[in-house]
Design an enzyme around this catalytic site. Structure first.
Site, PDB file in Angstrom:
ATOM      1  N   LYS A 183       0.894  -1.169   0.000  1.00 48.60           N
ATOM      2  CA  LYS A 183       0.000   0.000   0.000  1.00 48.60           C
ATOM      3  C   LYS A 183       0.925   1.211   0.000  1.00 48.60           C
ATOM      4  O   LYS A 183       1.446   1.623   1.032  1.00 48.60           O
ATOM      5  CB  LYS A 183      -0.879  -0.022   1.259  1.00 48.60           C
ATOM      6  N   GLU A 259       9.487   1.281  11.169  1.00 45.76           N
ATOM      7  CA  GLU A 259      10.484   2.349  11.050  1.00 45.76           C
ATOM      8  C   GLU A 259       9.713   3.657  11.152  1.00 45.76           C
ATOM      9  O   GLU A 259       8.955   4.014  10.246  1.00 45.76           O
ATOM     10  CB  GLU A 259      11.231   2.214   9.726  1.00 45.76           C
ATOM     11  N   CYS A 293      13.500  10.790   7.534  1.00 43.60           N
ATOM     12  CA  CYS A 293      13.372  10.399   8.942  1.00 43.60           C
ATOM     13  C   CYS A 293      14.672  10.648   9.694  1.00 43.60           C
ATOM     14  O   CYS A 293      14.670  10.837  10.899  1.00 43.60           O
ATOM     15  CB  CYS A 293      12.990   8.935   9.036  1.00 43.60           C
ATOM     16  N   GLU A 395       8.525  16.146  15.961  1.00 36.67           N
ATOM     17  CA  GLU A 395       9.070  15.975  14.616  1.00 36.67           C
ATOM     18  C   GLU A 395       8.304  16.912  13.677  1.00 36.67           C
ATOM     19  O   GLU A 395       7.079  16.802  13.553  1.00 36.67           O
ATOM     20  CB  GLU A 395       8.889  14.527  14.148  1.00 36.67           C
TER      21      GLU A 395
END
Ligand code: NAD
Length: 491
Positions: A183, A259, A293, A395
Protein backbone atom coordinates in the site's frame (compact mmCIF):
# COMPACT_ATOMS: atom_id res chain seq x y z
CA UNK A 1 1.38 3.63 -23.49
CA UNK A 2 2.99 4.02 -20.07
CA UNK A 3 0.88 2.55 -17.30
CA UNK A 4 1.22 5.93 -15.58
CA UNK A 5 -0.94 7.46 -18.32
CA UNK A 6 -3.87 5.21 -17.42
CA UNK A 7 -6.65 7.21 -15.81
CA UNK A 8 -7.38 6.48 -13.02
CA UNK A 9 -4.14 4.88 -11.90
CA UNK A 10 -4.91 1.15 -11.47
CA UNK A 11 -3.99 -1.50 -8.91
CA UNK A 12 -1.51 -4.26 -9.73
CA UNK A 13 -2.88 -7.61 -8.61
CA UNK A 14 -1.93 -11.12 -9.71
CA UNK A 15 0.41 -9.79 -12.39
CA UNK A 16 -2.21 -7.55 -14.00
CA UNK A 17 -3.18 -3.92 -13.85
CA UNK A 18 -6.81 -3.81 -12.86
CA UNK A 19 -9.39 -1.07 -12.40
CA UNK A 20 -12.43 -2.50 -10.63
CA UNK A 21 -15.67 -0.70 -11.45
CA UNK A 22 -17.37 1.56 -8.96
CA UNK A 23 -14.36 2.55 -6.85
CA UNK A 24 -13.85 6.07 -5.54
CA UNK A 25 -10.96 8.00 -6.99
CA UNK A 26 -8.73 10.64 -5.47
CA UNK A 27 -6.34 13.19 -6.91
CA UNK A 28 -2.59 13.21 -6.71
CA UNK A 29 -1.06 16.67 -7.05
CA UNK A 30 2.41 17.62 -8.24
CA UNK A 31 3.81 19.45 -5.19
CA UNK A 32 6.13 21.62 -7.30
CA UNK A 33 3.44 23.35 -9.34
CA UNK A 34 0.06 22.23 -8.02
CA UNK A 35 -0.94 20.49 -11.27
CA UNK A 36 -2.82 17.19 -11.35
CA UNK A 37 -0.50 14.18 -11.66
CA UNK A 38 -3.07 11.39 -11.49
CA UNK A 39 -6.52 10.35 -10.47
CA UNK A 40 -6.04 7.22 -8.41
CA UNK A 41 -8.38 4.37 -7.59
CA UNK A 42 -9.01 3.93 -3.89
CA UNK A 43 -8.91 0.29 -2.82
CA UNK A 44 -11.62 -1.14 -0.59
CA UNK A 45 -11.84 -4.34 1.46
CA UNK A 46 -12.71 -6.43 -1.64
CA UNK A 47 -9.60 -5.19 -3.45
CA UNK A 48 -7.41 -6.03 -0.48
CA UNK A 49 -9.05 -9.44 -0.29
CA UNK A 50 -8.32 -10.00 -3.98
CA UNK A 51 -4.68 -8.95 -3.56
CA UNK A 52 -4.18 -11.08 -0.44
CA UNK A 53 -5.71 -14.18 -2.02
CA UNK A 54 -3.49 -13.71 -5.11
CA UNK A 55 -0.49 -13.38 -2.81
CA UNK A 56 -1.54 -16.60 -1.02
CA UNK A 57 -1.92 -18.54 -4.28
CA UNK A 58 1.52 -17.40 -5.44
CA UNK A 59 3.05 -18.20 -2.05
CA UNK A 60 1.82 -21.78 -1.97
CA UNK A 61 2.08 -22.20 -5.76
CA UNK A 62 4.68 -20.99 -8.23
CA UNK A 63 6.81 -18.91 -5.85
CA UNK A 64 7.34 -21.84 -3.48
CA UNK A 65 8.69 -23.96 -6.35
CA UNK A 66 11.41 -21.50 -7.26
CA UNK A 67 14.68 -22.33 -5.54
CA UNK A 68 16.93 -19.73 -3.91
CA UNK A 69 19.35 -19.47 -6.85
CA UNK A 70 16.55 -18.80 -9.28
CA UNK A 71 14.86 -16.39 -6.86
CA UNK A 72 18.09 -14.45 -6.48
CA UNK A 73 18.62 -14.27 -10.22
CA UNK A 74 15.06 -13.00 -10.71
CA UNK A 75 15.70 -10.24 -8.17
CA UNK A 76 18.91 -9.28 -9.97
CA UNK A 77 16.83 -9.05 -13.14
CA UNK A 78 14.41 -6.70 -11.35
CA UNK A 79 17.36 -4.49 -10.35
CA UNK A 80 18.73 -4.47 -13.91
CA UNK A 81 15.34 -3.55 -15.34
CA UNK A 82 14.97 -0.64 -12.89
CA UNK A 83 18.38 0.57 -14.03
CA UNK A 84 17.35 0.20 -17.68
CA UNK A 85 14.25 2.32 -17.07
CA UNK A 86 15.98 4.72 -14.70
CA UNK A 87 14.77 7.86 -16.49
CA UNK A 88 11.12 6.75 -16.32
CA UNK A 89 11.40 5.97 -12.60
CA UNK A 90 13.20 9.23 -12.02
CA UNK A 91 10.54 11.26 -13.79
CA UNK A 92 7.72 9.45 -11.95
CA UNK A 93 9.39 10.01 -8.56
CA UNK A 94 10.02 13.68 -9.25
CA UNK A 95 6.45 14.34 -10.43
CA UNK A 96 5.13 12.67 -7.26
CA UNK A 97 7.48 14.27 -4.75
CA UNK A 98 8.93 17.41 -6.36
CA UNK A 99 12.36 16.37 -5.12
CA UNK A 100 15.35 17.75 -7.06
CA UNK A 101 16.71 15.52 -9.83
CA UNK A 102 20.18 15.77 -8.30
CA UNK A 103 18.88 13.98 -5.20
CA UNK A 104 16.48 11.49 -6.79
CA UNK A 105 19.00 10.57 -9.49
CA UNK A 106 21.75 10.07 -6.96
CA UNK A 107 19.83 8.35 -4.14
CA UNK A 108 16.23 7.28 -4.72
CA UNK A 109 16.36 5.38 -7.99
CA UNK A 110 19.83 3.78 -7.71
CA UNK A 111 18.99 2.63 -4.17
CA UNK A 112 15.72 1.15 -5.45
CA UNK A 113 17.76 -1.13 -7.73
CA UNK A 114 20.53 -1.72 -5.16
CA UNK A 115 18.01 -3.00 -2.61
CA UNK A 116 17.12 -5.92 -4.90
CA UNK A 117 20.77 -6.75 -5.57
CA UNK A 118 21.89 -6.78 -1.96
CA UNK A 119 19.08 -9.00 -0.71
CA UNK A 120 19.44 -11.35 -3.70
CA UNK A 121 23.10 -11.81 -2.74
CA UNK A 122 22.42 -12.11 0.98
CA UNK A 123 19.84 -14.84 0.56
CA UNK A 124 22.25 -16.90 -1.52
CA UNK A 125 24.87 -16.80 1.23
CA UNK A 126 22.54 -18.21 3.92
CA UNK A 127 22.89 -21.70 5.32
CA UNK A 128 20.79 -23.70 7.77
CA UNK A 129 22.28 -24.44 11.20
CA UNK A 130 22.71 -27.87 12.77
CA UNK A 131 23.22 -28.74 16.43
CA UNK A 132 24.22 -32.30 17.41
CA UNK A 133 23.17 -33.53 20.84
CA UNK A 134 23.45 -36.79 22.79
CA UNK A 135 20.18 -38.56 23.65
CA UNK A 136 19.46 -40.28 27.01
CA UNK A 137 19.66 -43.73 25.39
CA UNK A 138 23.21 -43.12 24.23
CA UNK A 139 22.27 -42.19 20.71
CA UNK A 140 22.36 -38.85 18.99
CA UNK A 141 19.95 -36.29 17.68
CA UNK A 142 20.54 -33.66 15.07
CA UNK A 143 18.74 -30.35 15.33
CA UNK A 144 18.26 -28.72 11.98
CA UNK A 145 17.31 -25.03 12.25
CA UNK A 146 15.78 -23.79 9.04
CA UNK A 147 14.46 -20.43 7.88
CA UNK A 148 11.09 -20.44 6.14
CA UNK A 149 9.23 -17.57 4.50
CA UNK A 150 6.91 -15.85 6.93
CA UNK A 151 4.06 -15.74 4.41
CA UNK A 152 2.18 -12.74 3.11
CA UNK A 153 3.78 -9.46 4.10
CA UNK A 154 1.81 -6.20 4.12
CA UNK A 155 4.14 -3.37 3.11
CA UNK A 156 2.87 0.09 4.10
CA UNK A 157 4.99 2.94 2.79
CA UNK A 158 5.47 6.69 3.31
CA UNK A 159 5.96 9.39 0.68
CA UNK A 160 9.37 10.82 1.45
CA UNK A 161 11.57 8.26 -0.36
CA UNK A 162 8.89 6.22 -2.12
CA UNK A 163 10.80 3.73 -4.29
CA UNK A 164 13.78 3.49 -1.97
CA UNK A 165 11.79 2.72 1.17
CA UNK A 166 9.31 0.40 -0.54
CA UNK A 167 12.02 -1.72 -2.15
CA UNK A 168 13.91 -1.74 1.15
CA UNK A 169 11.04 -3.96 2.33
CA UNK A 170 9.82 -5.66 -0.86
CA UNK A 171 13.32 -6.88 -1.81
CA UNK A 172 14.11 -8.77 1.42
CA UNK A 173 10.53 -10.03 1.64
CA UNK A 174 10.76 -11.60 -1.82
CA UNK A 175 14.34 -12.78 -1.31
CA UNK A 176 13.14 -14.74 1.72
CA UNK A 177 10.37 -16.38 -0.33
CA UNK A 178 7.42 -14.30 0.88
CA UNK A 179 4.81 -12.58 -1.25
CA UNK A 180 3.74 -8.97 -0.69
CA UNK A 181 0.80 -6.63 -0.86
CA UNK A 182 2.03 -3.04 -1.00
CA UNK A 183 0.00 0.00 0.00
CA UNK A 184 2.04 2.96 -1.26
CA UNK A 185 1.48 6.38 0.21
CA UNK A 186 -1.55 8.12 -1.25
CA UNK A 187 0.84 11.00 -2.06
CA UNK A 188 3.29 8.91 -4.11
CA UNK A 189 1.66 6.05 -6.03
CA UNK A 190 3.72 6.17 -9.23
CA UNK A 191 6.91 4.14 -8.77
CA UNK A 192 5.16 1.29 -6.91
CA UNK A 193 2.76 1.08 -9.88
CA UNK A 194 5.56 1.14 -12.42
CA UNK A 195 7.36 -1.63 -10.56
CA UNK A 196 4.52 -4.02 -11.51
CA UNK A 197 5.68 -3.91 -15.15
CA UNK A 198 9.23 -4.63 -14.05
CA UNK A 199 8.11 -7.63 -12.01
CA UNK A 200 6.28 -9.08 -15.01
CA UNK A 201 9.18 -8.38 -17.39
CA UNK A 202 11.64 -9.98 -14.96
CA UNK A 203 9.54 -13.15 -14.79
CA UNK A 204 8.39 -12.84 -11.17
CA UNK A 205 5.25 -15.04 -10.98
CA UNK A 206 1.85 -13.30 -10.81
CA UNK A 207 0.66 -12.65 -7.27
CA UNK A 208 4.13 -12.31 -5.73
CA UNK A 209 4.02 -8.49 -5.88
CA UNK A 210 0.67 -6.72 -5.55
CA UNK A 211 -0.18 -3.04 -5.17
CA UNK A 212 -3.43 -1.53 -3.92
CA UNK A 213 -3.79 2.24 -3.65
CA UNK A 214 -5.69 4.18 -1.04
CA UNK A 215 -5.43 5.89 2.32
CA UNK A 216 -4.88 4.56 5.85
CA UNK A 217 -7.82 4.51 8.28
CA UNK A 218 -11.01 2.91 6.87
CA UNK A 219 -9.27 2.54 3.53
CA UNK A 220 -6.81 0.20 1.82
CA UNK A 221 -4.14 0.61 4.53
CA UNK A 222 -6.30 -0.42 7.44
CA UNK A 223 -8.08 -3.17 5.46
CA UNK A 224 -4.67 -4.59 4.64
CA UNK A 225 -3.25 -4.56 8.15
CA UNK A 226 -6.48 -6.06 9.54
CA UNK A 227 -6.77 -8.78 6.90
CA UNK A 228 -6.70 -12.14 8.72
CA UNK A 229 -4.64 -13.86 6.02
CA UNK A 230 -1.78 -11.33 6.20
CA UNK A 231 1.07 -12.83 8.24
CA UNK A 232 3.13 -9.75 9.10
CA UNK A 233 3.18 -5.99 8.59
CA UNK A 234 6.23 -3.92 7.77
CA UNK A 235 5.57 -0.22 8.05
CA UNK A 236 7.50 3.01 7.62
CA UNK A 237 5.78 6.20 8.65
CA UNK A 238 4.72 8.31 11.57
CA UNK A 239 4.89 7.02 15.12
CA UNK A 240 1.21 7.73 15.70
CA UNK A 241 0.31 5.63 12.63
CA UNK A 242 2.51 2.83 13.94
CA UNK A 243 0.53 2.85 17.18
CA UNK A 244 -2.71 2.61 15.24
CA UNK A 245 -1.40 -0.28 13.11
CA UNK A 246 -0.31 -2.05 16.29
CA UNK A 247 -3.90 -1.95 17.49
CA UNK A 248 -5.10 -3.30 14.11
CA UNK A 249 -2.80 -6.32 14.25
CA UNK A 250 -3.24 -7.08 17.95
CA UNK A 251 -6.13 -9.53 17.67
CA UNK A 252 -4.30 -11.70 15.15
CA UNK A 253 -0.91 -11.36 16.92
CA UNK A 254 0.78 -10.41 13.65
CA UNK A 255 4.46 -9.64 13.70
CA UNK A 256 5.42 -6.02 12.93
CA UNK A 257 8.54 -4.20 11.83
CA UNK A 258 8.26 -0.46 12.33
CA UNK A 259 10.48 2.35 11.05
CA UNK A 260 8.97 5.46 12.60
CA UNK A 261 9.63 9.11 13.29
CA UNK A 262 12.63 10.92 14.73
CA UNK A 263 13.76 14.20 16.26
CA UNK A 264 17.40 13.70 15.54
CA UNK A 265 20.17 15.66 17.29
CA UNK A 266 23.49 16.78 15.83
CA UNK A 267 26.26 17.60 18.31
CA UNK A 268 29.05 19.85 17.09
CA UNK A 269 32.11 20.02 19.32
CA UNK A 270 34.49 22.97 19.12
CA UNK A 271 37.27 20.66 17.90
CA UNK A 272 35.27 19.53 14.84
CA UNK A 273 36.52 20.11 11.33
CA UNK A 274 34.40 23.23 10.96
CA UNK A 275 33.85 23.13 7.20
CA UNK A 276 32.96 19.45 7.26
CA UNK A 277 30.56 19.94 10.14
CA UNK A 278 28.82 22.82 8.37
CA UNK A 279 28.51 20.93 5.09
CA UNK A 280 27.24 17.76 6.78
CA UNK A 281 24.82 19.55 9.09
CA UNK A 282 23.45 21.63 6.25
CA UNK A 283 22.77 18.48 4.22
CA UNK A 284 21.23 16.73 7.21
CA UNK A 285 18.83 19.63 7.85
CA UNK A 286 17.87 20.62 4.29
CA UNK A 287 18.18 17.49 2.10
CA UNK A 288 14.83 16.44 0.63
CA UNK A 289 13.44 19.64 2.16
CA UNK A 290 13.96 18.13 5.61
CA UNK A 291 11.63 15.25 4.82
CA UNK A 292 13.95 12.41 5.78
CA UNK A 293 13.37 10.40 8.94
CA UNK A 294 17.12 10.82 9.57
CA UNK A 295 17.10 14.61 9.16
CA UNK A 296 18.62 16.72 11.91
CA UNK A 297 16.08 18.96 13.66
CA UNK A 298 18.07 19.76 16.82
CA UNK A 299 21.60 21.14 16.63
CA UNK A 300 23.75 21.47 19.77
CA UNK A 301 26.92 23.49 19.23
CA UNK A 302 29.73 23.89 21.77
CA UNK A 303 29.57 27.48 22.97
CA UNK A 304 32.93 28.84 21.65
CA UNK A 305 31.86 28.18 18.04
CA UNK A 306 28.09 28.67 18.42
CA UNK A 307 27.76 32.12 16.81
CA UNK A 308 30.10 31.34 13.94
CA UNK A 309 28.40 27.99 13.28
CA UNK A 310 24.93 29.55 13.30
CA UNK A 311 26.02 32.25 10.87
CA UNK A 312 27.60 29.75 8.45
CA UNK A 313 24.53 27.51 8.55
CA UNK A 314 22.43 30.58 7.80
CA UNK A 315 24.54 31.20 4.70
CA UNK A 316 23.98 27.58 3.60
CA UNK A 317 20.22 27.99 3.98
CA UNK A 318 20.30 31.25 2.01
CA UNK A 319 22.29 29.63 -0.81
CA UNK A 320 19.77 26.85 -1.43
CA UNK A 321 18.19 27.10 -4.87
CA UNK A 322 14.44 26.58 -5.28
CA UNK A 323 12.85 26.01 -8.67
CA UNK A 324 12.37 23.42 -11.39
CA UNK A 325 13.06 20.00 -9.80
CA UNK A 326 14.18 18.71 -13.19
CA UNK A 327 17.22 21.03 -13.40
CA UNK A 328 20.56 20.18 -11.80
CA UNK A 329 20.84 23.63 -10.17
CA UNK A 330 17.83 23.09 -7.89
CA UNK A 331 18.85 22.04 -4.41
CA UNK A 332 15.62 22.58 -2.46
CA UNK A 333 12.32 21.09 -3.61
CA UNK A 334 8.85 21.76 -2.21
CA UNK A 335 7.19 19.97 0.69
CA UNK A 336 5.06 17.00 -0.30
CA UNK A 337 1.62 18.63 -0.04
CA UNK A 338 -0.29 21.72 1.06
CA UNK A 339 -1.53 19.79 4.08
CA UNK A 340 2.03 19.08 5.14
CA UNK A 341 3.08 22.66 4.37
CA UNK A 342 0.28 23.95 6.60
CA UNK A 343 1.57 21.72 9.39
CA UNK A 344 5.17 22.93 8.98
CA UNK A 345 4.03 26.57 8.73
CA UNK A 346 2.06 26.17 11.95
CA UNK A 347 5.38 25.27 13.66
CA UNK A 348 7.02 28.29 12.01
CA UNK A 349 4.29 30.55 13.47
CA UNK A 350 4.47 28.83 16.85
CA UNK A 351 8.24 29.37 17.03
CA UNK A 352 7.75 33.11 16.54
CA UNK A 353 4.95 33.21 19.13
CA UNK A 354 7.23 31.42 21.61
CA UNK A 355 9.89 34.10 21.13
CA UNK A 356 12.40 32.26 18.95
CA UNK A 357 15.15 34.21 17.21
CA UNK A 358 14.44 33.52 13.57
CA UNK A 359 17.91 33.39 12.04
CA UNK A 360 16.61 32.83 8.52
CA UNK A 361 13.31 31.95 6.83
CA UNK A 362 10.17 31.45 8.84
CA UNK A 363 7.56 31.52 6.08
CA UNK A 364 6.53 30.49 2.58
CA UNK A 365 8.28 32.17 -0.37
CA UNK A 366 6.58 33.87 -3.30
CA UNK A 367 7.50 31.65 -6.20
CA UNK A 368 7.45 32.78 -9.85
CA UNK A 369 5.16 30.93 -12.25
CA UNK A 370 4.80 28.06 -13.01
CA UNK A 371 5.63 27.24 -9.35
CA UNK A 372 3.15 29.61 -7.69
CA UNK A 373 0.73 26.86 -6.67
CA UNK A 374 3.46 24.56 -5.35
CA UNK A 375 4.11 23.66 -1.71
CA UNK A 376 7.28 25.73 -1.32
CA UNK A 377 8.67 26.74 2.02
CA UNK A 378 11.62 28.69 3.33
CA UNK A 379 14.50 26.88 4.99
CA UNK A 380 14.42 28.07 8.57
CA UNK A 381 16.76 28.25 11.56
CA UNK A 382 15.87 29.24 15.09
CA UNK A 383 17.76 29.85 18.30
CA UNK A 384 16.69 30.82 21.79
CA UNK A 385 13.83 28.43 22.54
CA UNK A 386 13.35 26.36 25.69
CA UNK A 387 14.22 22.69 25.32
CA UNK A 388 10.65 21.87 26.35
CA UNK A 389 9.15 23.85 23.45
CA UNK A 390 7.22 21.87 20.79
CA UNK A 391 9.69 23.15 18.20
CA UNK A 392 12.44 21.24 19.98
CA UNK A 393 10.30 18.25 20.92
CA UNK A 394 8.03 17.45 17.94
CA UNK A 395 9.07 15.97 14.62
CA UNK A 396 8.35 18.81 12.16
CA UNK A 397 9.60 17.12 8.95
CA UNK A 398 10.54 20.34 7.18
CA UNK A 399 13.78 22.17 6.22
CA UNK A 400 14.33 23.61 9.68
CA UNK A 401 16.17 23.16 12.94
CA UNK A 402 16.72 24.77 16.31
CA UNK A 403 20.29 25.51 17.44
CA UNK A 404 21.37 25.66 21.10
CA UNK A 405 24.80 26.18 22.68
CA UNK A 406 26.22 23.69 25.20
CA UNK A 407 29.14 23.74 27.62
CA UNK A 408 29.97 20.18 28.58
CA UNK A 409 29.62 16.58 27.49
CA UNK A 410 27.21 15.34 30.16
CA UNK A 411 24.94 18.30 29.52
CA UNK A 412 24.78 17.71 25.77
CA UNK A 413 24.23 13.96 26.08
CA UNK A 414 21.33 14.70 28.43
CA UNK A 415 19.88 17.17 25.92
CA UNK A 416 20.33 14.82 22.97
CA UNK A 417 18.60 11.96 24.78
CA UNK A 418 15.76 14.08 26.15
CA UNK A 419 13.30 12.99 23.46
CA UNK A 420 10.74 10.26 22.98
CA UNK A 421 12.47 9.34 19.72
CA UNK A 422 15.72 7.46 19.12
CA UNK A 423 16.37 7.09 15.43
CA UNK A 424 19.61 8.86 14.49
CA UNK A 425 22.26 11.19 15.91
CA UNK A 426 25.29 12.88 14.39
CA UNK A 427 28.50 13.87 16.16
CA UNK A 428 31.16 16.18 14.79
CA UNK A 429 34.56 16.07 16.52
CA UNK A 430 38.15 15.20 15.62
CA UNK A 431 38.68 13.52 19.00
CA UNK A 432 38.07 9.84 18.30
CA UNK A 433 38.05 8.86 21.97
CA UNK A 434 35.43 11.46 22.77
CA UNK A 435 33.37 10.43 19.75
CA UNK A 436 33.40 6.82 20.87
CA UNK A 437 32.43 7.66 24.45
CA UNK A 438 29.62 10.01 23.48
CA UNK A 439 28.28 7.71 20.75
CA UNK A 440 27.98 4.86 23.24
CA UNK A 441 25.77 6.98 25.50
CA UNK A 442 23.45 8.30 22.80
CA UNK A 443 20.07 6.60 22.61
CA UNK A 444 19.66 6.07 18.88
CA UNK A 445 19.55 3.24 16.38
CA UNK A 446 22.29 4.85 14.32
CA UNK A 447 24.97 7.36 15.31
CA UNK A 448 27.13 8.98 12.66
CA UNK A 449 30.48 10.51 13.49
CA UNK A 450 31.78 13.14 11.06
CA UNK A 451 29.33 12.06 8.38
CA UNK A 452 25.60 11.76 7.72
CA UNK A 453 23.46 9.39 5.63
CA UNK A 454 26.38 7.07 4.99
CA UNK A 455 24.77 3.64 4.76
CA UNK A 456 26.23 0.20 4.20
CA UNK A 457 23.12 -1.81 3.35
CA UNK A 458 24.41 -4.80 5.31
CA UNK A 459 24.15 -2.93 8.60
CA UNK A 460 21.12 -2.90 10.93
CA UNK A 461 18.75 0.02 10.44
CA UNK A 462 16.00 1.06 12.83
CA UNK A 463 15.20 3.11 15.87
CA UNK A 464 14.94 2.85 19.63
CA UNK A 465 12.17 4.29 21.82
CA UNK A 466 9.25 5.59 19.71
CA UNK A 467 11.33 5.51 16.52
CA UNK A 468 10.61 1.90 15.75
CA UNK A 469 10.50 -1.80 16.45
CA UNK A 470 13.11 -4.16 15.05
CA UNK A 471 16.00 -3.72 12.67
CA UNK A 472 16.07 -4.18 8.92
CA UNK A 473 19.13 -4.28 6.68
CA UNK A 474 21.45 -7.03 5.50
CA UNK A 475 21.01 -10.28 7.40
CA UNK A 476 19.07 -8.45 10.12
CA UNK A 477 16.12 -8.32 7.73
CA UNK A 478 15.94 -12.11 7.81
CA UNK A 479 14.86 -11.95 11.46
CA UNK A 480 11.62 -10.35 10.36
CA UNK A 481 11.03 -11.83 6.91
CA UNK A 482 11.58 -15.47 7.90
CA UNK A 483 10.20 -17.84 10.47
CA UNK A 484 12.72 -20.12 12.18
CA UNK A 485 11.82 -23.76 12.56
CA UNK A 486 13.86 -26.29 14.52
CA UNK A 487 13.59 -29.92 13.39
CA UNK A 488 15.00 -32.31 15.99
CA UNK A 489 15.91 -35.60 14.30
CA UNK A 490 16.84 -38.58 16.49
CA UNK A 491 19.26 -40.75 14.54
P1 NAD B 1 2.13 8.28 7.68
O1 NAD B 1 2.26 7.49 8.92
O2 NAD B 1 1.18 9.39 7.63
O3 NAD B 1 1.72 7.33 6.45
C1 NAD B 1 2.52 6.23 6.08
C2 NAD B 1 1.66 5.20 5.37
O4 NAD B 1 0.74 4.64 6.32
C3 NAD B 1 0.81 5.75 4.24
O5 NAD B 1 0.82 4.82 3.18
C4 NAD B 1 -0.57 5.85 4.86
O6 NAD B 1 -1.62 5.76 3.94
C5 NAD B 1 -0.55 4.63 5.78
N1 NAD B 1 -1.50 4.68 6.90
C6 NAD B 1 -1.89 5.76 7.61
N2 NAD B 1 -2.74 5.37 8.60
C7 NAD B 1 -2.86 4.03 8.51
C8 NAD B 1 -3.60 3.05 9.24
N3 NAD B 1 -4.35 3.38 10.28
N4 NAD B 1 -3.49 1.75 8.87
C9 NAD B 1 -2.71 1.40 7.83
N5 NAD B 1 -2.00 2.28 7.09
C10 NAD B 1 -2.07 3.58 7.43
O7 NAD B 1 3.61 8.76 7.32
P2 NAD B 1 4.06 9.74 6.15
O8 NAD B 1 3.55 11.10 6.46
O9 NAD B 1 3.74 9.11 4.84
O10 NAD B 1 5.65 9.71 6.29
C11 NAD B 1 6.37 10.57 7.12
C12 NAD B 1 6.74 9.87 8.42
O11 NAD B 1 7.47 8.69 8.14
C13 NAD B 1 7.62 10.69 9.32
O12 NAD B 1 7.19 10.56 10.65
C14 NAD B 1 8.99 10.04 9.16
O13 NAD B 1 9.88 10.21 10.25
C15 NAD B 1 8.61 8.61 8.99
N6 NAD B 1 9.67 7.87 8.33
C16 NAD B 1 10.43 7.00 9.06
C17 NAD B 1 11.47 6.31 8.47
C18 NAD B 1 12.35 5.38 9.24
O14 NAD B 1 13.09 4.63 8.62
N7 NAD B 1 12.30 5.38 10.56
C19 NAD B 1 11.74 6.51 7.10
C20 NAD B 1 10.94 7.40 6.39
C21 NAD B 1 9.90 8.07 7.01
Amino acid sequence: MSILKQNPLPFFINGQYISPIGRQTFENINPANGSLNFNILEGNADDIDHAVSSARSALTGPWSNIDIDKRASLLHKVADLIDNRRDEFLRAEILDTGKPIKLAGHIDIPRGAANFRIFADIIKSQSDETFRMPTPDGGEAINLTVRKPKGIIAVICPWNLPLLLMTWKVAPALACGNTVVVKPSEETPATATLLGEIMNDAGIPPGVYNVVHGFGPDSAGEHLTRHPDVDAVTFTGETITGASIMRSVADDIKDVSFELGGKNPAIIFADADFEQAIEGTSRSVFANCGQVCLSTERVYVERPIFDRFTEELRKCASNLVRGDPFTQETSLGPLISHTHRNKVLSYYRRATELGANVIVGGGAPDMPEPWGKGCWIEPTLWTGLEESSPIVKDEIFGPCCHLSPFDDIDEVIGLANDTEYGLAATLWTQDVKKANQVAARIESGITWVNCWFLRDLRTPFGGTKKSGIGREGGEYSLEFYTELQNICLKV
